[in-house]
Motif scaffolding. Sequence first.
Motif, mmCIF file in Angstrom:
data_model
loop_
_atom_site.group_PDB
_atom_site.id
_atom_site.type_symbol
_atom_site.label_atom_id
_atom_site.label_comp_id
_atom_site.label_asym_id
_atom_site.label_seq_id
_atom_site.Cartn_x
_atom_site.Cartn_y
_atom_site.Cartn_z
ATOM 1 N N LYS A 145 -16.772 4.674 0.300
ATOM 2 C CA LYS A 145 -15.575 3.963 0.758
ATOM 3 C C LYS A 145 -14.321 4.569 0.139
ATOM 4 C CE LYS A 145 -17.534 -0.501 1.812
ATOM 5 N NZ LYS A 145 -17.421 -1.937 1.650
ATOM 6 N N VAL A 146 -13.304 4.726 0.978
ATOM 7 C CA VAL A 146 -12.035 5.278 0.521
ATOM 8 C C VAL A 146 -10.884 4.407 1.013
ATOM 9 C CG1 VAL A 146 -12.879 7.666 0.492
ATOM 10 C CG2 VAL A 146 -11.759 6.791 2.549
ATOM 11 N N ILE A 147 -9.760 4.554 0.352
ATOM 12 C CA ILE A 147 -8.509 4.022 0.882
ATOM 13 C C ILE A 147 -7.622 5.236 1.133
ATOM 14 C CG2 ILE A 147 -8.723 1.779 -0.232
ATOM 15 C CD1 ILE A 147 -6.629 2.678 -2.252
ATOM 16 N N SER A 148 -6.723 5.113 2.092
ATOM 17 C CA SER A 148 -5.918 6.275 2.452
ATOM 18 C C SER A 148 -4.458 5.907 2.614
ATOM 19 C CB SER A 148 -6.453 6.917 3.738
ATOM 20 O OG SER A 148 -6.362 6.021 4.813
ATOM 21 N N GLU A 149 -3.640 6.923 2.586
ATOM 22 C CA GLU A 149 -2.203 6.779 2.787
ATOM 23 C C GLU A 149 -1.754 7.934 3.672
ATOM 24 O OE1 GLU A 149 1.442 5.042 2.566
ATOM 25 O OE2 GLU A 149 -0.291 4.227 1.521
ATOM 26 N N ARG B 86 2.350 6.121 -3.465
ATOM 27 C CA ARG B 86 2.161 4.877 -2.690
ATOM 28 C C ARG B 86 0.714 4.407 -2.747
ATOM 29 N NH1 ARG B 86 5.275 7.837 0.979
ATOM 30 N NH2 ARG B 86 3.491 8.110 2.401
ATOM 31 N N LEU B 87 -0.224 5.338 -2.642
ATOM 32 C CA LEU B 87 -1.649 4.977 -2.652
ATOM 33 C C LEU B 87 -2.038 4.330 -3.983
ATOM 34 C CD1 LEU B 87 -4.314 5.099 -1.099
ATOM 35 C CD2 LEU B 87 -4.622 7.414 -1.943
ATOM 36 N N LEU B 88 -1.643 4.930 -5.084
ATOM 37 C CA LEU B 88 -1.969 4.378 -6.401
ATOM 38 C C LEU B 88 -1.249 3.053 -6.651
ATOM 39 C CD1 LEU B 88 -2.026 7.701 -8.394
ATOM 40 C CD2 LEU B 88 -3.969 6.158 -8.106
ATOM 41 N N GLU B 89 0.011 2.972 -6.257
ATOM 42 C CA GLU B 89 0.762 1.732 -6.470
ATOM 43 C C GLU B 89 0.195 0.586 -5.642
ATOM 44 O OE1 GLU B 89 4.865 2.897 -5.821
ATOM 45 O OE2 GLU B 89 5.133 3.327 -7.964
ATOM 46 N N ARG B 90 -0.342 0.873 -4.460
ATOM 47 C CA ARG B 90 -0.948 -0.160 -3.611
ATOM 48 C C ARG B 90 -2.085 -0.882 -4.315
ATOM 49 N NH1 ARG B 90 -2.674 2.868 1.544
ATOM 50 N NH2 ARG B 90 -4.440 1.477 1.336
ATOM 51 N N VAL B 91 -2.780 -0.186 -5.216
ATOM 52 C CA VAL B 91 -3.905 -0.801 -5.920
ATOM 53 C C VAL B 91 -3.527 -1.215 -7.347
ATOM 54 C CG1 VAL B 91 -5.683 0.242 -4.475
ATOM 55 C CG2 VAL B 91 -4.894 1.467 -6.499
ATOM 56 N N GLY B 92 -2.235 -1.265 -7.634
ATOM 57 C CA GLY B 92 -1.775 -1.819 -8.897
ATOM 58 C C GLY B 92 -1.692 -0.869 -10.070
ATOM 59 N N VAL B 93 -1.711 0.428 -9.809
ATOM 60 C CA VAL B 93 -1.599 1.418 -10.878
ATOM 61 C C VAL B 93 -0.117 1.726 -11.113
ATOM 62 C CG1 VAL B 93 -2.110 3.829 -11.503
ATOM 63 C CG2 VAL B 93 -3.861 2.416 -10.401
ATOM 64 N N THR B 94 0.259 1.864 -12.380
ATOM 65 C CA THR B 94 1.616 2.265 -12.738
ATOM 66 C C THR B 94 1.654 3.780 -12.845
ATOM 67 O OG1 THR B 94 1.963 0.219 -13.969
ATOM 68 C CG2 THR B 94 3.413 2.085 -14.513
ATOM 69 N N ILE B 95 2.586 4.406 -12.162
ATOM 70 C CA ILE B 95 2.730 5.860 -12.218
ATOM 71 C C ILE B 95 3.735 6.187 -13.318
ATOM 72 C CG2 ILE B 95 3.204 7.983 -10.941
ATOM 73 C CD1 ILE B 95 0.967 6.132 -9.730
ATOM 74 N N ALA B 96 3.255 6.822 -14.372
ATOM 75 C CA ALA B 96 4.140 7.212 -15.465
ATOM 76 C C ALA B 96 5.023 8.375 -15.043
ATOM 77 C CB ALA B 96 3.326 7.589 -16.698
ATOM 78 N N VAL C 121 -9.761 3.504 -9.524
ATOM 79 C CA VAL C 121 -8.740 3.053 -10.467
ATOM 80 C C VAL C 121 -8.709 1.533 -10.462
ATOM 81 C CG1 VAL C 121 -7.331 5.137 -10.258
ATOM 82 C CG2 VAL C 121 -6.914 3.217 -8.726
ATOM 83 N N GLU C 122 -8.164 0.971 -11.513
ATOM 84 C CA GLU C 122 -8.063 -0.479 -11.657
ATOM 85 C C GLU C 122 -6.595 -0.881 -11.779
ATOM 86 O OE1 GLU C 122 -10.728 -2.498 -11.595
ATOM 87 O OE2 GLU C 122 -12.017 -0.734 -11.343
ATOM 88 N N PRO C 123 -6.249 -2.060 -11.280
ATOM 89 C CA PRO C 123 -4.881 -2.549 -11.458
ATOM 90 C C PRO C 123 -4.505 -2.545 -12.946
ATOM 91 C CG PRO C 123 -6.085 -3.986 -9.958
ATOM 92 C CD PRO C 123 -7.083 -3.017 -10.539
ATOM 93 N N GLY C 124 -3.278 -2.135 -13.227
ATOM 94 C CA GLY C 124 -2.788 -2.106 -14.599
ATOM 95 C C GLY C 124 -2.970 -0.775 -15.305
ATOM 96 N N GLU C 125 -3.764 0.124 -14.721
ATOM 97 C CA GLU C 125 -3.916 1.433 -15.360
ATOM 98 C C GLU C 125 -2.614 2.219 -15.223
ATOM 99 O OE1 GLU C 125 -8.177 3.140 -15.694
ATOM 100 O OE2 GLU C 125 -7.874 2.691 -13.567
ATOM 101 N N ARG C 126 -2.454 3.176 -16.153
ATOM 102 C CA ARG C 126 -1.273 4.059 -16.164
ATOM 103 C C ARG C 126 -1.725 5.457 -15.789
ATOM 104 N NH1 ARG C 126 3.740 4.326 -18.596
ATOM 105 N NH2 ARG C 126 3.547 6.069 -19.992
ATOM 106 N N VAL D 293 -12.455 3.982 -3.261
ATOM 107 C CA VAL D 293 -12.238 2.573 -3.601
ATOM 108 C C VAL D 293 -12.871 2.350 -4.981
ATOM 109 C CG1 VAL D 293 -12.914 0.204 -3.016
ATOM 110 C CG2 VAL D 293 -12.190 1.778 -1.202
ATOM 111 N N GLY D 294 -12.153 1.708 -5.881
ATOM 112 C CA GLY D 294 -12.679 1.417 -7.210
ATOM 113 C C GLY D 294 -12.501 2.535 -8.227
#
Length: 185
Positions: free
Chosen positions: A98-102, A144-154, A120-125, A117-118
């Motif tokens: 399973k994947v998510i795409s942008e 956008r793809l990483l932010e959609r799943v709650g990851v913070t982009i440093a 990365v986890e929400p809250g990861e940097r 899918v899975g």
Amino acid sequence: MATKEDVQDPRIPKIASSIRVIPDFPKPGIMFQDITTLLLDTEAFKDTVDIFVERYKGKGISVVAGVEARGFIFGPPIALAIGAKFVPMRKPKKLPGKVISEEYSLEYGTDKIEMHVGAVEPGERAIIIDDLIATGGTLAAAIRLLERVGVTIAECACVIELPVLKGREKLGETPLFILVTSDAA
């Protein structure tokens, strides 16, 4: 007064000189930035990875997301050195499961970038790594793809920037760290 950021790292000129520019590849008018010559120079390749590691070690980065394909060259050694996981961001139909795409725009049409899918986890940097930023479409889609799943982009990090193509503008508020600026496009 000069700050540390104002002083160029003495390793950068060697890295820059190890990158070959191929005119009219893959089509007339393109000045292709060929990093294969950088990879053949063990000192320049090591210095490239070391500069990124020095920048991100101890900064709470848990994910190094590498953009296909050349982000796969730099991402894994950086991830290992800073104690983060490496997450490949691939073109469509390259990842099993399973994947998510942008989707993102190209000059003529659209493309997609995918991630498991899975992975990365929400809250990861995270940092996002690629060899080059040109128009910025792929990096913007990765953000956008990483932010959609709650990851913070440093930060996004690239070896080369082609500023004439204004890719930095597509990254919004996400910082961009580059080693070499090229006037060729």
